[in-house]
Design an enzyme around this catalytic site. Sequence first.
Site, PDB file in Angstrom:
ATOM      1  N   HIS A  22      12.975  -3.146  -1.760  1.00  0.00           N
ATOM      2  CA  HIS A  22      12.448  -3.343  -3.116  1.00  0.00           C
ATOM      3  C   HIS A  22      13.264  -4.446  -3.788  1.00  0.00           C
ATOM      4  O   HIS A  22      14.493  -4.429  -3.721  1.00  0.00           O
ATOM      5  CB  HIS A  22      12.572  -2.027  -3.900  1.00  0.00           C
ATOM      6  N   ARG A  66       0.851  -1.175   0.000  1.00  0.00           N
ATOM      7  CA  ARG A  66       0.000   0.000   0.000  1.00  0.00           C
ATOM      8  C   ARG A  66       0.891   1.230   0.000  1.00  0.00           C
ATOM      9  O   ARG A  66       1.872   1.290   0.752  1.00  0.00           O
ATOM     10  CB  ARG A  66      -0.857  -0.034   1.267  1.00  0.00           C
TER      11      ARG A  66
HETATM   12  C1  GRF Z   1       9.706  -8.735  -1.188  1.00  0.00           C
HETATM   13  O1  GRF Z   1      10.171  -9.190  -2.432  1.00  0.00           O
HETATM   14  C2  GRF Z   1       9.993  -7.271  -1.004  1.00  0.00           C
HETATM   15  O2  GRF Z   1      11.159  -6.853  -1.636  1.00  0.00           O
HETATM   16  C3  GRF Z   1       8.799  -6.625  -1.654  1.00  0.00           C
HETATM   17  O3  GRF Z   1       7.723  -7.458  -1.330  1.00  0.00           O
HETATM   18  C4  GRF Z   1       8.185  -8.776  -1.094  1.00  0.00           C
HETATM   19  C5  GRF Z   1       7.718  -9.163   0.277  1.00  0.00           C
HETATM   20  O4  GRF Z   1       8.048 -10.493   0.589  1.00  0.00           O
HETATM   21  N1  GRF Z   1       8.651  -5.253  -1.206  1.00  0.00           N
HETATM   22  P1  GRF Z   1       7.881 -11.000   2.090  1.00  0.00           P
HETATM   23  O5  GRF Z   1       6.415 -10.760   2.448  1.00  0.00           O
HETATM   24  O6  GRF Z   1       8.802 -10.210   2.936  1.00  0.00           O
HETATM   25  O7  GRF Z   1       8.216 -12.458   2.048  1.00  0.00           O
END
Ligand code: GRF
Length: 203
Positions: free
Chosen positions: A108, A90
Amino acid sequence: MKNLGILLSGRGSNFEAIADNVASGKLEAKIAVVVSNRADALGVESARRRGLNALVIPSKGVAREDHDRQVVAVLREHEVDLVCLAGYMRLLSPWFVQQFPNRILNIHPGLLPAFPGLDAQKQAFDYGVKVSGCTVHFVDENLDHGAILVQKVVPALDTDDEHTLAARILEQEHIAYSEGIRIVLEGKYRIEGRRVVKSKDAR
Ligand code: GRF
């Protein structure tokens, strides 16, 4: 001891990596609260299993800033020093960002400024990159845009598909996020324009 507030929407593997580093003492911090905007987020279960405070504040159908006000109230109640977005699907309102100046981090799964937004791993794979990686950055009012704290690079192999590439990136995410958090909590850095410059005595 500084208090972390973790915001997530899904699987929660980045949250778990942070929680493991806190539990083992590699990261000197406390996870004061975990907030999900989705009731079905696996990360919420995982946080509760670990005995952490985990709340769901549903966002569906709620105006962005109204939802953000509820979340910020919880973060304040738990005296959160640093907010970590860990798969929080979000966008934050400008109001939220202003509540925690340079105190919100995001991870990211790509080497910013390349491939911001959703499905960064697939974007990079489809583009045909030879390297990719992850970025831990401060959150500002624009998507995937704030000053960069940590980046890790991984190769994109000829034998990869988007999933094997994403898995290789995720391994590095789990290392990078705690590094970024540590830098901020120790305060051994300064921000010069967009550049985060570590102090000489930083680890
Ligand atoms: C990860 O790839 C992160 O970089 C991105 O969303 C994903 C979340 O994965 N922002 P998790 O829920 O931490 O396993």
